[in-house]
Design a protein around this motif. Structure first.
Motif, short mmCIF file in Angstrom:
data_model
loop_
_atom_site.label_atom_id
_atom_site.label_comp_id
_atom_site.label_asym_id
_atom_site.label_seq_id
_atom_site.Cartn_x
_atom_site.Cartn_y
_atom_site.Cartn_z
N GLN A 5 -30.75 -65.46 52.21
CA GLN A 5 -29.98 -64.72 51.20
C GLN A 5 -28.51 -64.75 51.57
O GLN A 5 -28.17 -64.74 52.76
CB GLN A 5 -30.45 -63.26 51.13
CG GLN A 5 -31.90 -63.08 50.75
CD GLN A 5 -32.18 -63.40 49.28
OE1 GLN A 5 -31.27 -63.68 48.50
NE2 GLN A 5 -33.46 -63.38 48.91
N ASN A 6 -27.64 -64.76 50.56
CA ASN A 6 -26.21 -64.80 50.87
C ASN A 6 -25.66 -63.40 51.14
O ASN A 6 -26.34 -62.38 50.92
CB ASN A 6 -25.42 -65.54 49.78
CG ASN A 6 -25.49 -64.84 48.43
OD1 ASN A 6 -25.59 -63.61 48.37
ND2 ASN A 6 -25.45 -65.61 47.36
N ALA A 56 -20.61 -59.57 55.55
CA ALA A 56 -20.31 -60.88 56.15
C ALA A 56 -19.93 -60.73 57.62
O ALA A 56 -20.33 -61.54 58.47
CB ALA A 56 -19.18 -61.55 55.37
N LYS A 57 -19.18 -59.68 57.94
CA LYS A 57 -18.76 -59.46 59.34
C LYS A 57 -19.98 -59.28 60.25
O LYS A 57 -20.10 -59.93 61.28
CB LYS A 57 -17.87 -58.21 59.39
CG LYS A 57 -17.38 -57.86 60.79
CD LYS A 57 -16.49 -56.63 60.80
CE LYS A 57 -17.30 -55.35 60.58
NZ LYS A 57 -16.49 -54.12 60.65
N TYR A 58 -20.90 -58.42 59.84
CA TYR A 58 -22.09 -58.18 60.69
C TYR A 58 -23.03 -59.37 60.71
O TYR A 58 -23.66 -59.68 61.72
CB TYR A 58 -22.82 -56.91 60.22
CG TYR A 58 -22.03 -55.64 60.45
CD1 TYR A 58 -21.56 -55.32 61.73
CD2 TYR A 58 -21.76 -54.76 59.41
CE1 TYR A 58 -20.84 -54.16 61.94
CE2 TYR A 58 -21.04 -53.60 59.62
CZ TYR A 58 -20.58 -53.31 60.89
OH TYR A 58 -19.85 -52.17 61.10
N LEU A 59 -23.14 -60.05 59.58
CA LEU A 59 -24.04 -61.21 59.51
C LEU A 59 -23.55 -62.34 60.42
O LEU A 59 -24.35 -62.97 61.13
CB LEU A 59 -24.15 -61.70 58.06
CG LEU A 59 -24.89 -60.75 57.11
CD1 LEU A 59 -24.67 -61.15 55.65
CD2 LEU A 59 -26.38 -60.71 57.43
N VAL A 90 -28.19 -69.70 59.84
CA VAL A 90 -27.33 -69.87 58.67
C VAL A 90 -27.71 -71.18 57.99
O VAL A 90 -27.80 -72.22 58.64
CB VAL A 90 -25.84 -69.90 59.07
CG1 VAL A 90 -24.96 -70.01 57.84
CG2 VAL A 90 -25.48 -68.66 59.87
N VAL A 91 -27.97 -71.12 56.69
CA VAL A 91 -28.32 -72.33 55.94
C VAL A 91 -27.49 -72.40 54.66
O VAL A 91 -27.14 -71.37 54.08
CB VAL A 91 -29.83 -72.38 55.59
CG1 VAL A 91 -30.66 -72.62 56.82
CG2 VAL A 91 -30.27 -71.11 54.90
N TYR A 110 -28.33 -66.48 54.95
CA TYR A 110 -28.81 -66.04 56.26
C TYR A 110 -30.30 -65.70 56.19
O TYR A 110 -30.76 -65.12 55.21
CB TYR A 110 -28.06 -64.79 56.71
CG TYR A 110 -26.56 -64.93 56.74
CD1 TYR A 110 -25.89 -65.21 57.92
CD2 TYR A 110 -25.80 -64.79 55.57
CE1 TYR A 110 -24.51 -65.35 57.96
CE2 TYR A 110 -24.42 -64.92 55.59
CZ TYR A 110 -23.78 -65.20 56.78
OH TYR A 110 -22.41 -65.32 56.80
N LYS A 111 -31.00 -66.02 57.27
CA LYS A 111 -32.39 -65.58 57.42
C LYS A 111 -32.66 -65.37 58.90
O LYS A 111 -31.94 -65.92 59.75
CB LYS A 111 -33.37 -66.59 56.81
CG LYS A 111 -33.46 -67.90 57.58
CD LYS A 111 -34.36 -68.89 56.87
CE LYS A 111 -35.84 -68.64 57.11
NZ LYS A 111 -36.31 -68.92 58.46
#
Lengths: 147, 184
Positions: free
Chosen positions: B29-30, B46-49, B60-61, B69-70
């Motif tokens: 998921q984005n 986005a910062k935590y991911l 990250v894909v 992210y998954k």
């Protein structure tokens, strides 16, 4: 490498159920919170509920069983939150049943009838789904004695 | 999705919510999707991911929905094996393996199949009602889950055994240095 091709769903599932168990252990009136069928292979989390302690008021039915099941899936996860006491079994189900009622449906069953309604609950994260149900639960449970 | 249909435990802060959403996904998921689910801004998500991806917790894909992210399967699996090896006795691990075997045997008998593959193939049978089909699909998912847990349990037993040997007999390390290339 079959395991990795199958994805990490099994361990993703354990992660979600671990957090659900931790959350239920903090809920007033909840005790004996356990994994089923086992701690090493959890599919759901069950708890005993002291109904009056949970509701914060007198209630005719004292003891309840509460169960939360969660299974991650590609797309929409399966999640069921179920309350069952002597007279009524009710809960929110996100699964493939009753798709006409939305992603999640609410189900209430007594000796006399079984009713399904739209659940109006879209949360995908297991803790967010559970929290929403816990917030709505007291009104639904109290509603069973005035109906 | 309606924001009104979501709630979060009061004690969970933004980082914890993002972490929980990201670590319980099966499909990538984005950041925007995760932010909405976690009730945080996209920049915060986005910062935590990115931090979790740097630590190896997330993979990250690139997909049609942008950078997604998954959970990192290998990180999750190895962490699970380590936890099992550290926290469970060999008896507990063995008993769980037996329980898994018993359950799979009960499914084989109930559906009259020899394997998970055979149960998968049976889904196409025309004589199944929709509820039978749904029940079988649910069993297939639980069967797959059992296999995944069984792999982790078997590796945890091996890891325990290795660690016990290394701890009990430090000469194993010395023997190894005589036969294996040195790596610093």
């Amino acid at each position: 490498m079959v395991l990795f091709l199958a994805g990490g769903r099994g361990f993703t599932r354990r992660e979600g159920l671990r957090r659900i168990k931790e959350r239920l252990e903090k809920e007033p009136g909840f005790s004996n919170v356990q994994y089923r069928p086992s701690r090493l292979r959890p599919r759901s989390v069950v708890a005993d509920v002291d109904t009056e302690m949970f509701l914060g008021k007198e209630f005719p039915r004292k003891q309840t069983t509460f169960e939360v099941a969660w299974r991650p899936r590609a797309g929409t996860d399966v999640q069921r939150v179920q309350w069952a006491d002597d007279a009524v079994s009710l809960g929110w189900h996100k699964d493939d049943d009753h798709e006409d009622l939305g992603t999640t449906h609410f189900q209430i069953e007594t000796d006399e009838e079984l009713i399904h309604e739209p659940g109006h609950l879209e949360a995908e994260a297991p803790l967010s789904f559970l929290e929403t149900c816990l917030q709505r639960l007291p009104a639904r449970v109290e509603g069973t004695i005035t109906d | 999705m309606s924001d009104q249909s979501r709630a979060w435990p009061a004690e969970m802060d933004a980082a914890d919510r993002v972490r929980h959403v990201a670590l319980t996904r099966t499909t990538p998921q984005n950041a925007g999707w995760i932010a909405e689910e976690a009730d945080v801004s996209r920049d915060t998500a986005a910062k935590y991911l990115d931090r979790m991806a740097d630590q190896g917790d997330l993979e990250v894909v690139e997909t049609a929905d942008g950078m997604c992210y998954k959970p990192d399967d290998i990180t999750q699996f190895l962490r699970e094996v380590r936890t099992l090896a550290e926290e469970q006795s060999v008896d507990e691990l063995t008993n769980e393996l037996r329980a898994i075997g018993d359950e799979i045997d009960s499914w084989k008998a109930a559906y009259d199949v020899e394997s998970l593959e055979e149960l998968r193939r049976s889904i196409g049978r025309e004589d199944l009602s929709s509820s039978d089909r749904r029940e079988r699909l649910e069993t297939i998912e639980e069967w797959e889950y059992n296999i995944q847990v069984r792999e982790a349990l078997q590796l945890a037993i091996s890891l325990q055994s290795s660690l016990t040997k290394l701890d009990a007999d430090p000469r194993i390390g010395e023997i190894g240095t005589g036969t294996l290339p040195q790596e610093g």
